[in-house]
Write an enzyme that holds these catalytic residues in place. Structure first.
Site, PDB file in Angstrom:
ATOM      1  N   TYR A   1       0.823  -1.213   0.000  1.00  0.00           N
ATOM      2  CA  TYR A   1       0.000   0.000   0.000  1.00  0.00           C
ATOM      3  C   TYR A   1       0.858   1.265   0.000  1.00  0.00           C
ATOM      4  O   TYR A   1       0.425   2.306  -0.460  1.00  0.00           O
ATOM      5  CB  TYR A   1      -0.897   0.042   1.250  1.00  0.00           C
ATOM      6  CG  TYR A   1      -2.215  -0.670   1.109  1.00  0.00           C
ATOM      7  CD1 TYR A   1      -2.267  -2.031   0.821  1.00  0.00           C
ATOM      8  CD2 TYR A   1      -3.422   0.018   1.291  1.00  0.00           C
ATOM      9  CE1 TYR A   1      -3.484  -2.687   0.720  1.00  0.00           C
ATOM     10  CE2 TYR A   1      -4.631  -0.628   1.184  1.00  0.00           C
ATOM     11  CZ  TYR A   1      -4.662  -1.975   0.900  1.00  0.00           C
ATOM     12  OH  TYR A   1      -5.866  -2.619   0.799  1.00  0.00           O
TER      13      TYR A   1
ATOM     14  N   LYS B   1       3.069 -15.282   2.711  1.00  0.00           N
ATOM     15  CA  LYS B   1       3.230 -16.031   1.448  1.00  0.00           C
ATOM     16  C   LYS B   1       4.726 -16.314   1.314  1.00  0.00           C
ATOM     17  O   LYS B   1       5.391 -15.902   0.358  1.00  0.00           O
ATOM     18  CB  LYS B   1       2.671 -15.197   0.282  1.00  0.00           C
ATOM     19  CG  LYS B   1       2.640 -15.929  -1.050  1.00  0.00           C
ATOM     20  CD  LYS B   1       1.574 -17.017  -1.144  1.00  0.00           C
ATOM     21  CE  LYS B   1       1.667 -17.753  -2.480  1.00  0.00           C
ATOM     22  NZ  LYS B   1       0.751 -18.912  -2.553  1.00  0.00           N
TER      23      LYS B   1
ATOM     24  N   ASP C   1      -3.025 -18.226   0.922  1.00  0.00           N
ATOM     25  CA  ASP C   1      -4.046 -18.928   0.130  1.00  0.00           C
ATOM     26  C   ASP C   1      -4.715 -20.015   0.977  1.00  0.00           C
ATOM     27  O   ASP C   1      -5.941 -20.173   0.971  1.00  0.00           O
ATOM     28  CB  ASP C   1      -3.476 -19.483  -1.184  1.00  0.00           C
ATOM     29  CG  ASP C   1      -2.157 -20.228  -1.032  1.00  0.00           C
ATOM     30  OD1 ASP C   1      -1.589 -20.218   0.083  1.00  0.00           O
ATOM     31  OD2 ASP C   1      -1.699 -20.822  -2.024  1.00  0.00           O
TER      32      ASP C   1
ATOM     33  N   ASP D   1      -6.435  -6.924   4.320  1.00  0.00           N
ATOM     34  CA  ASP D   1      -7.560  -6.277   3.647  1.00  0.00           C
ATOM     35  C   ASP D   1      -8.462  -7.341   3.023  1.00  0.00           C
ATOM     36  O   ASP D   1      -9.683  -7.344   3.224  1.00  0.00           O
ATOM     37  CB  ASP D   1      -7.027  -5.329   2.565  1.00  0.00           C
ATOM     38  CG  ASP D   1      -8.144  -4.666   1.777  1.00  0.00           C
ATOM     39  OD1 ASP D   1      -9.096  -4.186   2.421  1.00  0.00           O
ATOM     40  OD2 ASP D   1      -8.068  -4.636   0.536  1.00  0.00           O
TER      41      ASP D   1
ATOM     42  N   ASP E   1     -12.472  -8.967   4.415  1.00  0.00           N
ATOM     43  CA  ASP E   1     -13.723  -8.961   3.638  1.00  0.00           C
ATOM     44  C   ASP E   1     -14.288 -10.383   3.610  1.00  0.00           C
ATOM     45  O   ASP E   1     -15.487 -10.596   3.772  1.00  0.00           O
ATOM     46  CB  ASP E   1     -13.489  -8.483   2.189  1.00  0.00           C
ATOM     47  CG  ASP E   1     -13.750  -6.989   2.013  1.00  0.00           C
ATOM     48  OD1 ASP E   1     -13.466  -6.225   2.952  1.00  0.00           O
ATOM     49  OD2 ASP E   1     -14.228  -6.595   0.923  1.00  0.00           O
TER      50      ASP E   1
HETATM   51  C1  IPM Z   1     -10.387  -1.085   4.060  1.00  0.00           C
HETATM   52  C2  IPM Z   1     -10.607  -0.495   2.696  1.00  0.00           C
HETATM   53  C3  IPM Z   1      -9.431   0.428   2.350  1.00  0.00           C
HETATM   54  C4  IPM Z   1      -8.177  -0.417   2.345  1.00  0.00           C
HETATM   55  C5  IPM Z   1      -9.579   1.206   1.018  1.00  0.00           C
HETATM   56  C6  IPM Z   1     -10.825   2.055   0.996  1.00  0.00           C
HETATM   57  C7  IPM Z   1      -8.367   2.028   0.725  1.00  0.00           C
HETATM   58  O1  IPM Z   1     -10.781  -1.499   1.751  1.00  0.00           O
HETATM   59  O2  IPM Z   1     -10.233  -0.323   5.029  1.00  0.00           O
HETATM   60  O3  IPM Z   1     -10.387  -2.309   4.185  1.00  0.00           O
HETATM   61  O4  IPM Z   1      -7.877  -1.089   1.339  1.00  0.00           O
HETATM   62  O5  IPM Z   1      -7.458  -0.398   3.355  1.00  0.00           O
HETATM   63 MG    MG Z   2     -10.951  -3.442   2.583  1.00  0.00          MG
END
Ligand code: IPM
Ligand code: MG
Length: 354
Positions: A141, A186, A219, A243, A247
């Protein structure tokens, strides 16, 4: 107690969910006689529209002064032209870097009443209680980026101190929990991961000998999160893996709208935000789930203000609302009636006041 709290609503559903979280903060403040000063600032696309910058200087000042910052979400189609010079997401990354919040805590604790909202079988979700700790201010990042017409690159780099400090947070959390850490990397491919893995082995042997450390490739971790989620206690990983995995992990709770987060620096100051994005598809409709943001307020009370009792009360209020069967659209079970963002906030407030 007195505290300055910055509120950065941002874009899309950000203003809708932070409005409800703000009411919760105000209610906690007045009930406990706390002098919370809530000051709003601009971030992301809203800040680009108003000032030309995704992370304006006034917002930087607010973030550096505040005891804690609560953020909604950033981004949206209006600002996603690949050729754009200023991007909403960069504003959020700059904010995280400015505050130095390297440890991002993302608890994944499915609420029993929402078992039917998850795509996974209820028996697989039973007993899941995971704390994902995502490194937040390093890795790909923040590495050097390059782009010309036909090639592009993003550098992933980590230093030993950057890895050590976030692993240490994982160790400290694990000793207060079930004493297990899965470090995700990884290492079969990436040099940064090989450094990460050896630093983890050394640090846990030296500083947390009672914690059971397991190394997992990312993975495989993605698979194990679905096949044996209840086995995990603390998961610690680098920025981008964290990240993606969070999700995925959010679906154990039924909806990404349920997950809060706390991003902490070396002091107790922190940045608090739901893990979801700005959800442009439902923005402005008053139907977004404010629970992730309200639960982020609970984390703010706990980690930055030391108000554990108040934090637990907010979490209990959200639980009680879910137990009562109230659902925003994202967590609705087939056919049940759903309520909007403001009604959900109102329901949490009613339980808090009770
Ligand atoms: C998160 C989001 C952010 C990230 C984006 C909006 C930059 O996806 O906080 O998980 O990737 O960190
Ligand atoms: Mg995110």
């Amino acid at each position: 107690m007195a505290a300055l709290i910055g509120i950065l609503p941002g874009d899309g559903i950000g203003p809708e969910v932070t409005a409800q979280a703000r009411r919760v903060l105000e209610a906690v403040g007045s009930a406990g006689g706390h002098a919370f000063e809530l000051r709003e600032g601009l971030i992301g696309g809203a800040a680009i529209d108003a000032t030309g910058k995704a992370f304006p200087e006034a917002t930087r000042q607010l973030a550096l002064q505040a005891d804690a910052v609560l953020l909604g979400a950033v981004g949206g189609p209006k600002w996603s032209d690949p050729a754009a010079r200023e991007r909403p997401e960069q504003g959020l990354l700059d904010l995280r870097a400015a505050m130095g919040v390297y440890a991002n805590l993302r608890p994944v604790r499915p609420h029993p009443a929402l078992a039917d909202a998850s795509p996974l079988k209820a028996e697989r979700i039973a007993g899941v209680d995971i704390l994902v700790i995502r490194e937040l201010t390093g890795g790909i990042y923040f590495g050097r980026k390059q782009r010309d017409a036909d090639s592009a690159s993003d550098l992933c780099s980590y230093t030993r101190p950057e890895i050590e400090r976030v692993l240490r947070v994982a160790g400290q959390m694990a000793v207060r929990r079930r004493g297990r850490v899965a470090s995700v990397d990884k290492a079969n491919v990436l040099e940064t991961s090989r450094l990460w893995r050896s630093v983890a082995s050394e640090l846990f042997a030296r500083e947390f000998p009672t914690v059971q450390l397991e190394h997992l490739l990312v993975d495989a971790a993605a698979m194990h999160l679905l096949s044996r989620p209840a086995d995990f206690d603390v998961i610690v990983t680098e920025n981008m893996f964290g990240d993606i995995l969070t999700d995925e992990a959010s679906m154990l709770t039924g909806s990404i709208g349920m997950l809060p987060s706390a991003s902490l620096n070396a002091e107790s100051r922190g940045l608090y935000e739901p893990i979801h994005g700005s959800a442009p598809d439902i923005a402005g409709q008053g139907i977004a789930n404010p629970c992730g943001t309200i639960l982020s307020v609970a984390m703010l009370l706990r980690h930055s203000l030391g108000l554990e009792t108040e934090a637990a009360r907010v979490e209990q209020a959200v639980s009680a609302v879910l137990d009562a069967g109230l659902r925003t659209r994202d967590i609705a079970a087939g056919g049940s009636q759903t309520i909007g963002t403001a009604q959900m906030g109102e329901a949490v407030l009613a339980r808090l006041r009770a």
